[in-house]
Design an enzyme around this catalytic site. Structure first.
Site, short mmCIF file in Angstrom:
data_model
loop_
_atom_site.label_atom_id
_atom_site.label_comp_id
_atom_site.label_asym_id
_atom_site.label_seq_id
_atom_site.Cartn_x
_atom_site.Cartn_y
_atom_site.Cartn_z
CE LYS A 1 -3.84 1.95 2.76
NZ LYS A 1 -4.65 1.75 3.98
CB SER B 1 -8.03 3.44 3.20
OG SER B 1 -7.15 2.80 4.09
CB SER C 1 -8.15 0.43 5.96
OG SER C 1 -8.84 1.64 6.07
#
Lengths: 480, 96
Positions: A77, A152, A176
């Site tokens: 990420k 997210s 997330s």
């Protein structure tokens, strides 16, 4: 033609010469290119990944010992630092920022022989549940391009979902990792607070943040956890407890009778989709018929967890994000500022996106003089009550099961105009972060709208072993 | 809690953020609805409950004080928008 099932199978094909790390990386580079429209990657580290693969192939030929993650192709990420590579937190304010050190998790991945193939798109500063808050455009759900992948860590989830890497790292502050895993039909693990070092993870809310792992096999997730977990000189919040051999703990498990709790209020909540509620109720009946204890536990604080979560995380975010001043790094206002304060304001306002600014404002409010006790301290007290309740539950039960999300993957634009509606979708995931326990979403179900959804399993702090064992059994549909 | 324009402007200043009038109006509404939403916590009786301030179970994590480097000056300056390669440059803060 290269194909991937599990790390274990892949590594045995490497060892018996059926494939090479270079072949694996080349395959994934092609897949990423072919699936570019998903926008799961902000950057692909083509040359570095191929060079690392070639080094690993040479290492194998030399007969030297190989790492636990030898040849495993991983994506990370865009909030996790990888030295010499850009990291931007999905934000314009960090566009073009180059990491000057490795996150500890990255350091450990590389030391174990993993190959980092690229960085994944995400909601700006990990704030969001749909990936619509990225400054670099939304990520598409590979199963239905009109639907969000969740957030997210949407890019990391889609990278695994669409077969663009073997496993990926995300971060989970309020769901997330588990929520996008649910929306994408894969496994998403948030370990307990303090299990994995956050050194080199761009901070959102430090008493909540954990690095999490996406995969398609529990054994792969367990192996990655085993590698990246553990004490770290650079993060004093990491647990000094010994790291169990998570992947080994999945082998040769004898069937056992579990004590499973569920929150009655959670399954009866008005926001919960009927199909999801029914799927979990059916599972409960099935587990009971197999001889497990599955019982409802009263949880009268359910409606308070999202408010507590938003007070505490925005407070921490407003503090953490104060470091973005346009001086040491990040976007800087060019001219047109009257003084230093004005420079800060202009730099930050142009650099941060709408949702980030809204959360900084809310966090500043709950921390400001006159409101601190009524909001911030109050939320900390509720957090203590939640933690006490949780300890009591785990005194009597091995795990808690719950939905991961109240409804399956929604369509783009469906919720982005109403912040409260978007916040409420976090109702089942923020609990684990508020109390610091590990949680996982496993892809067990399919909705009539065609998209998958998951079951969330939570265990006591430091008890990822039970979490992984139970999840593995459920996914393989073998008696627990 | 009633959110008004003065409050939004004060919070914006404390947050070192700048907003247009249009953005301020939208924020006023958003903050009003979010703050009303989180005020639900007022229903919980927290009398005598100690606020939970630390999540880590580790206490006093200490190590020996060993002198060692971290990153080089060049690395520290690498991402700075304005630098003379030795120092970060900031807007003028001292008036004559």
């Amino acid at each position: 033609m290269f194909s991937f099932h599990s790390i274990k199978d892949y590594q045995s094909t490497l060892l018996n010469g059926q494939t090479t790390c270079v072949e694996a990386v080349s395959y994934y580079l092609q897949q990423i290119e072919a699936q570019k429209h998903l926008n799961a990657f902000l950057e692909v580290f083509t040359e570095d990944a191929l060079a690392q693969a070639a080094r690993l192939d040479a290492l194998q030929l030399s007969g030297k010992p190989l790492g636990k993650l030898h040849g495993v192709v991983v994506s990370i990420k865009d909030v996790i630092c990888y030295k010499g590579h850009t990291v931007s937190a999905g934000s314009k304010i960090l566009e073009g920022f180059t990491s000057v050190y490795n996150a500890t998790a990255v350091e450990k991945l590389l030391a174990a022989g993993a190959i980092i193939i690229g960085r994944n798109n995400c909601d700006e500063f990990a704030m969001g549940s749909s990936n619509e808050n990225s400054a670099f455009g939304p990520v598409l759900n590979a199963l239905d391009n009109e639907r969000v992948p969740g957030g997210s860590s949407g890019g990391s989830a889609v990278a695994v979902q669409a077969g663009l890497c073997m496993i990926s790292l995300g971060s989970d502050t309020g769901g997330s990792v588990r929520q996008p895993a649910d929306f994408c039909g894969i496994i998403g693990l948030k370990p307990g607070y303090g299990r994995i070092s956050r050194y080199g993870l761009i901070a959102y809310a430090s008493s909540f943040d954990q690095i999490g792992i996406f995969g398609t096999q529990v054994s792969d997730v367990a192996l990655a956890l085993e590698v990246i977990a553990g004490a770290d000189d650079f993060d004093s919040t990491v647990s000094h407890q010994p790291i169990p051999a998570f992947s080994e703990s999945l082998q040769n498990t004898s069937p056992k009778k579990y004590r499973i709790a569920y929150f009655k209020e959670a399954l009866e909540h008005p926001s919960l989709d009927t199909e999801i509620a029914n799927a979990i109720k059916t599972l409960i009946t099935q587990l009971q018929s197999e001889g497990h204890t599955v019982e409802p536990v009263a949880f009268d604080l359910l409606d308070y967890i999202v408010p507590a979560y938003y007070i505490l995380t925005t407070a921490e975010a407003s503090s953490n994000l104060s470091r973005f001043d346009g001086i040491k790094y990040g976007y800087a206002a060019k001219d047109d500022f009257a003084n230093l304060t004005d420079f800060y304001k202009k730099s930050r306002s142009a650099g941060f996106g709408k949702e980030v600014k809204r959360r900084i404002m809310l966090g500043t409010f709950v921390l400001s003089a006159g409101y601190y006790d009524a909001y911030f301290t109050k939320a900390q007290q509720v957090r203590r009550m939640l933690q006490e309740t949780t300890k009591q539950v785990f005194g009597n039960y091995d795990v808690i099961i719950a939905p991961t999300v109240p409804s399956p993957a929604f369509k783009f634009g469906e919720k982005s105009n109403d912040p409260i509606e978007m916040f409420l979708a976090d109702i089942y995931t923020v609990f684990a972060n508020l109390v610091g326990i590990p949680g996982i979403s496993i892809p067990l179900f399919k909705h009539s709208s065609g998209v998958p959804f998951g079951l969330q399993v939570m265990a006591a702090q430091d008890n990822e072993v039970t979490l992984l064992q139970l999840s593995d059994s459920l996914l393989q549909n073998k008696p627990l | 809690m009633e959110v008004n324009k003065t409050m939004v402007e004060n919070l914006a200043h404390l947050s070192r953020l700048h907003f247009t009038d249009e953005e301020k109006n939208a924020l006023e509404q958003d903050l009003q609805s979010i703050i009303s939403f989180v005020e639900k916590l007022g229903e919980v009786d927290t009398t005598g409950v100690q606020p939970l301030q630390h999540m880590s179970t580790e206490v006093n994590v200490l190590r020996d004080d060993i002198v060692q480097g971290s990153i080089t000056r060049e690395e520290a300056m690498l991402n700075a928008p304005a630098t003379d390669k030795t120092f970060f440059k900031v807007p003028k803060v001292i008036k004559k």
